[in-house]
Each structure stands twice: as C-alpha cells, then as structure tokens.
Design a protein around this motif. Structure first.
Motif, PDB file in Angstrom:
ATOM      1  N   PHE A   1       5.822  -7.545   3.048  1.00 60.25           N
ATOM      2  CA  PHE A   1       4.517  -7.675   2.404  1.00 60.25           C
ATOM      3  C   PHE A   1       4.016  -6.267   2.095  1.00 60.25           C
ATOM      4  N   VAL A   2       4.014  -5.913   0.811  1.00 60.18           N
ATOM      5  CA  VAL A   2       3.617  -4.567   0.365  1.00 60.18           C
ATOM      6  C   VAL A   2       2.126  -4.613   0.038  1.00 60.18           C
ATOM      7  N   ASN A   3       1.330  -4.280   1.033  1.00 61.53           N
ATOM      8  CA  ASN A   3      -0.108  -4.462   0.931  1.00 61.53           C
ATOM      9  C   ASN A   3      -0.876  -3.139   0.894  1.00 61.53           C
ATOM     10  N   ALA A   4      -0.277  -2.057   1.401  1.00 62.31           N
ATOM     11  CA  ALA A   4      -1.003  -0.788   1.470  1.00 62.31           C
ATOM     12  C   ALA A   4      -1.402  -0.318   0.079  1.00 62.31           C
ATOM     13  N   GLY A   5      -2.611   0.213  -0.023  1.00 60.89           N
ATOM     14  CA  GLY A   5      -3.079   0.703  -1.307  1.00 60.89           C
ATOM     15  C   GLY A   5      -4.344   1.517  -1.149  1.00 60.89           C
ATOM     16  N   VAL A   6      -4.709   2.223  -2.207  1.00 58.61           N
ATOM     17  CA  VAL A   6      -5.921   3.038  -2.217  1.00 58.61           C
ATOM     18  C   VAL A   6      -6.690   2.748  -3.501  1.00 58.61           C
ATOM     19  N   ALA A   7      -7.989   3.059  -3.475  1.00 58.86           N
ATOM     20  CA  ALA A   7      -8.821   2.810  -4.649  1.00 58.86           C
ATOM     21  C   ALA A   7      -9.969   3.800  -4.694  1.00 58.86           C
ATOM     22  N   SER A   8     -10.373   4.167  -5.882  1.00 58.53           N
ATOM     23  CA  SER A   8     -11.587   4.948  -6.093  1.00 58.53           C
ATOM     24  C   SER A   8     -12.148   4.562  -7.451  1.00 58.53           C
TER      25      SER A   8
END
Length: 270
Positions: free
Chosen positions: A85-92
């Motif tokens: 499960f590829v869930n890691a992420g970032v947002a701005s």
C-alpha cells in the motif's frame, strides 16, 4: 471481521491517518505488517501504540537510499509480501507564482519518484497474485488554484497504476488506487496547518461534500483492503472515497461558492 491470517503487507506512510487505519485493520485480521513513516515522532508513537504486533520502520519516500534500504528490511523481516500500500505523500498549497524549484522537486520527489521506485524495488518480493494499492487524490481531476504541483504528482500515480497493472498481468499482481476526498486525518492533508485552519477545512469539507460529512480513515482503509483482497477481478482502477465530491453529484443544500482550496484538499501526508 475479515481474515488476513497468513498475509504479509507493507504500508508506506503508515504511522497515522489512513495508513495507520489500514495497518490496524490488517493486524486485526491477523496479517503481519511492516509500516513506514518519516516523522520520528509519528514513528515512535506508532511503535508505542502497536508494540510488537507490527514492524515500524523510519523511512523517507523522498530518499532512494532509504527505499533501497527498505528492500533489505522487508526481505529480512517479511520475505515475500501479499500487499504493498503506497500511501506516503506530501502536500502544500502554492499558486503558480509561489512554486519554487525546491518545492516542486520535494512534492514530485516523494509523491511520484518515491512511489515509483518503492514499487520497482519491492515488486520482486511480491507473491504472484498479490496487490498494489496507491493513494491518489480527487485533486487529480479538475483545476483548483494552488494545487497544480500536488495534483500533477498524484495524477502521475494514477498513470503508474494503469501501466503497472498492464506490466504485472503475467504475475497476476493487481494494481489499483484509492482516491480520497475530505478525510478526518491529523493533518487533513496539509502538514503544518494550524488548528484554526484544520477546523475551517473540516467545516468546508462538510459543506461541499454531497454526503454532508467528511470521511474517516477507517472508511478509506476498508476501500484499500477491498481492492487488495476482495476485488480479485479488478485491476487498473481508481476508486473514489469522497462522499460523492468528485462525481458531479449536486445536492439542494450544496455550498454555492466553495473555496477552491477546500474543494481540492485531499489525501494524507506521511
């Protein structure tokens, strides 16, 4: 309760929010789980909460060295795996004039490059007939000010899922994605947001979502595990988990002029 006894899973970005909810559901069903996170405080909190039931690893999806190391850790700890499960992420939130080369590289480096090479490195460890699930975003579609880089990086994952689904057909490894809307996670998708901003995001989410509420991490986890273990004749799809927000559903009490940032705000940050 679903039984995942004998199953082995890797969850990136599994220390809080949707990732942690998925980890807990897997553990409750008897699976063996290795989860990753970058933030040391979240990693230690997950270790304390989960104890010996899970393998908690600090790993940065933006670092190829960490991804290479993850291959060795998974090999030594789990061996063959059934779910990635590829869930890691970032947002701005940055408008066109605000985006810098550094912020662009950071977002794509984690959300797209990191996800790509995590799959590339770990897919040799997957059992034939296993499953890969990505976390994408309702920001993939439509245009919302301030979301260009984030939306582009998540749209890349949608394309990855389709191509990987085709490439992995000979091994019967299914590749799909969940596309969350407003979900009640600790960050509501934006790391570093103030308590006041989070409250405003949540209120806006309830207003613009056709189901008139925001979703829970458990609801996303159930969608992930459905794609992973139950949807055995499904591959290459993106499953919305958004209360109808991205489906063109209009309710009589819908907010007449939702802010574009609120409409676009999605996905967990790990």
């Amino acid at each position: 309760m679903k039984s995942y006894a004998g199953k082995k899973a890797v969850v990136t970005g599994g220390t809080h929010g949707m990732g942690l909810a998925t980890v807990k559901a897997l553990l409750a069903g008897g699976a063996e789980v290795l989860l990753t996170g970058k933030n040391e405080r979240n990693v230690e909190a997950a270790r304390r909460e989960l104890g010996s039931r899970a393998h908690v690893v600090r790993s940065d999806m933006g670092s190829i060295a960490d991804i290479d190391a993850l291959f060795s850790i998974v090999t030594d700890t789990l061996g063959r795996i059934d779910l990635l499960f590829v869930n890691a992420g970032v947002a701005s939130l940055e408008t066109l004039d605000q985006v810098t080369e550094a912020s662009y590289d950071w977002t794509f480096g984690v959300n797209a490059k990191g996800a790509f090479f995590t799959v590339q490195r770990l897919v040799p460890l997957m059992r034939d007939g296993g499953a890969i699930v990505f976390t994408t975003s309702i920001a993939n579609e439509g245009g919302s000010p301030g979301m260009s880089v984030y939306a582009g990086s998540k749209a890349a994952l949608r394309s990855f899922a389709q191509v990987f689904a085709a490439e992995l057909l000979p091994r019967q490894i299914r590749v799909n994605a969940v596309s969350p809307g407003f979900i009640k996670t600790p960050t509501m998708g934006i790391a570093g947001a103030s308590a006041e901003a989070l409250a405003a995001f949540e209120q806006e989410g309830r207003a613009v979502t056709p189901m008139k509420r925001i979703g829970t991490p458990d609801e996303v986890a159930r969608a992930v595990l459905f794609l992973a273990f139950e949807a055995t004749f499904t591959t290459g799809v993106e499953l919305p988990v958004d209360g109808g927000l991205g489906q063109g559903i209009v309710t009589p009490h819908a907010s007449p002029d939702p802010s574009p940032d609120a409409v676009a705000l999605t996905s967990a940050v790990a």
